[in-house]
Design an enzyme around this catalytic site. Structure first.
Site, PDB file in Angstrom:
ATOM      1  N   GLU A  67      -9.152   9.059  14.724  1.00 45.32           N
ATOM      2  CA  GLU A  67      -9.507   8.102  13.679  1.00 45.32           C
ATOM      3  C   GLU A  67      -9.225   6.685  14.174  1.00 45.32           C
ATOM      4  OE1 GLU A  67      -7.728   6.470   9.523  1.00 45.32           O
ATOM      5  OE2 GLU A  67      -7.754   8.657   9.727  1.00 45.32           O
TER       6      GLU A  67
ATOM      7  N   ASP B  65     -13.803   7.169   6.738  1.00 47.39           N
ATOM      8  CA  ASP B  65     -13.090   7.016   8.010  1.00 47.39           C
ATOM      9  C   ASP B  65     -14.075   7.091   9.166  1.00 47.39           C
ATOM     10  OD1 ASP B  65     -10.677   6.924   6.674  1.00 47.39           O
ATOM     11  OD2 ASP B  65     -10.187   9.028   7.021  1.00 47.39           O
TER      12      ASP B  65
ATOM     13  N   GLN C 299      -2.605  -2.880  13.593  1.00 46.31           N
ATOM     14  CA  GLN C 299      -4.047  -2.829  13.378  1.00 46.31           C
ATOM     15  C   GLN C 299      -4.575  -4.192  12.985  1.00 46.31           C
ATOM     16  OE1 GLN C 299      -4.275   0.166  10.242  1.00 46.31           O
ATOM     17  NE2 GLN C 299      -4.498  -1.391   8.675  1.00 46.31           N
TER      18      GLN C 299
ATOM     19  N   ARG D  81       6.178   2.956   9.799  1.00 48.47           N
ATOM     20  CA  ARG D  81       5.982   4.193   9.042  1.00 48.47           C
ATOM     21  C   ARG D  81       7.142   5.141   9.375  1.00 48.47           C
ATOM     22  NH1 ARG D  81       0.142   4.226   8.427  1.00 48.47           N
ATOM     23  NH2 ARG D  81      -0.331   2.130   7.658  1.00 48.47           N
TER      24      ARG D  81
ATOM     25  N   SER E  38     -10.040   3.255   8.832  1.00 43.10           N
ATOM     26  CA  SER E  38     -10.199   3.654   7.437  1.00 43.10           C
ATOM     27  C   SER E  38     -10.672   2.422   6.690  1.00 43.10           C
ATOM     28  CB  SER E  38      -8.870   4.159   6.865  1.00 43.10           C
ATOM     29  OG  SER E  38      -9.005   4.466   5.489  1.00 43.10           O
TER      30      SER E  38
ATOM     31  N   ASP F  52       0.854  -1.175   0.000  1.00 45.14           N
ATOM     32  CA  ASP F  52       0.000   0.000   0.000  1.00 45.14           C
ATOM     33  C   ASP F  52       0.899   1.237   0.000  1.00 45.14           C
ATOM     34  OD1 ASP F  52      -1.800   2.008   0.466  1.00 45.14           O
ATOM     35  OD2 ASP F  52      -2.570   1.194   2.344  1.00 45.14           O
TER      36      ASP F  52
END
Length: 335
Positions: A249, A236, A125, A110, A252, A56
């Protein structure tokens, strides 16, 4: 978002109690989530070959962590940034049928994340994906799935309350739906993040739909990769988080691209070259099932339910020393 230090912050649980609560939330949620959503737990990769097109690319600017392997020196292997595309391949390979799905633990790095209360270099997640029929690629199916997820999270609030009544956060009773274009018209002078904060503070929990495509002001509400979510059928889930005075958040998600949506979105994002990659060729040739899916932040959910001021209180990661020191001085204990 800069580091926020809430006034007179008290976590109400010790570090060891927090660790126990984290395990309880993660174990209980994934069990209930899998059961209620008809999802089977499967294993997932930590890294994929770059040439597969499976990774992704998020907003298109984040640099995946990569390395080479000795048995194929011309191949680059990347740590996954999410499993959005890999899951769809898995559903086909494992012969999942309409109405059936999978979930897995997704761990990512990340490297370009700007660290603050909500963002870490480490992402954890529950990635999930479910097969749907072509006739289910509708807003009604999307919204009903969102309501199911909200209901499961709301049930988790009660489960956590039984064990940790002094620590649990009270969640709203329902989720509010709004399209990103309607949100822009309601708050034309605010930035996208300011619009999110305004609407989420008003309703407690919202699902902002249609993210990735340009709005009437010529800008998208937020960036989305062109090759997994259908930009007209995604969104979201956000909860208002008083502790940090912002929208949080949690998920998503969306109905995934079919052949027409993929062609359109690759063209709009000037990524037509991706059509040659193995994953994209399979999709364009109609060899992959129609699906709906998304990710639910594990640490974010723990933050929400335990009302914690920093994601580092519920996950072990690395942080700048000055951030660690400032947090410790204000009763925020980073793992």
């Amino acid at each position: 978002m800069a580091l926020v230090i809430p006034k007179d912050y008290s976590p109400r649980l010790s570090v060891r109690e927090t660790q126990e609560a984290i395990k309880y939330i993660r174990d209980t949620f994934q069990k209930e989530f899998g059961k209620e959503m008809n999802l089977s737990r499967i294993s997932a990769p930590l890294f994929v070959e770059k040439s597969s097109g499976l990774n992704d690319n998020l907003n298109g600017v984040e640099r995946p962590v990569s390395f080479d392997v000795p048995w194929k020196k011309d191949e680059v292997v990347e740590v996954v940034q999410s499993l959005a595309k890999w899951k769809r391949i898995a559903l086909q390979r494992y012969n999942f049928q309409i109405g059936e799905g999978l979930y897995t633990n997704m761990n990512a790095i990340r490297r370009d994340e700007e660290l603050d209360n909500l963002h870490s270099c480490y992402v954890d997640q529950w990635d999930w994906e479910r097969v749907i029929g072509k006739d289910e690629r509708t807003e009604e199916v999307l919204q009903n799935t969102v309501r199911d997820i909200f209901r499961i999270i709301k049930h988790m609030e009660h489960e956590v309350w039984y064990k940790y009544p002094d620590a649990v956060k009270k969640l709203p009773e329902e989720i509010y739906f709004i399209d990103s274009e309607e949100l822009l018209k309601r708050y034309p002078n605010l930035s996208p993040k300011e619009r999110e904060n305004a609407i989420t503070k008003e309703h407690g929990c919202v699902f902002i739909q249609r993210i990735g495509d340009k709005l009437s002001n010529g800008e998208p509400h937020d960036g989305r990769a062109p090759d997994y979510d259908d930009w007209s059928l995604n969104g979201d889930i956000l909860f208002w988080f008083e502790t940090l005075n912002c929208a949080l958040e949690i998920s998503s998600m969306g109905i995934r691209v079919d052949e027409k949506a993929l062609e359109r979105q690759l063209k709009l994002s000037h990524n037509e070259d991706r059509a040659k990659l193995p994953y994209h060729k399979m999709l364009l040739e109609g060899k992959l099932p129609q699906t709906i899916g998304g990710g639910i932040g594990q640490s974010r959910l723990c933050m929400l339910l335990l009302d914690r001021a920093h994601v580092g209180e519920v996950q072990a990661s690395i942080w700048p020393e000055d951030m660690r020191k400032l947090c410790e001085e204000n009763n925020i204990f980073l793992l």
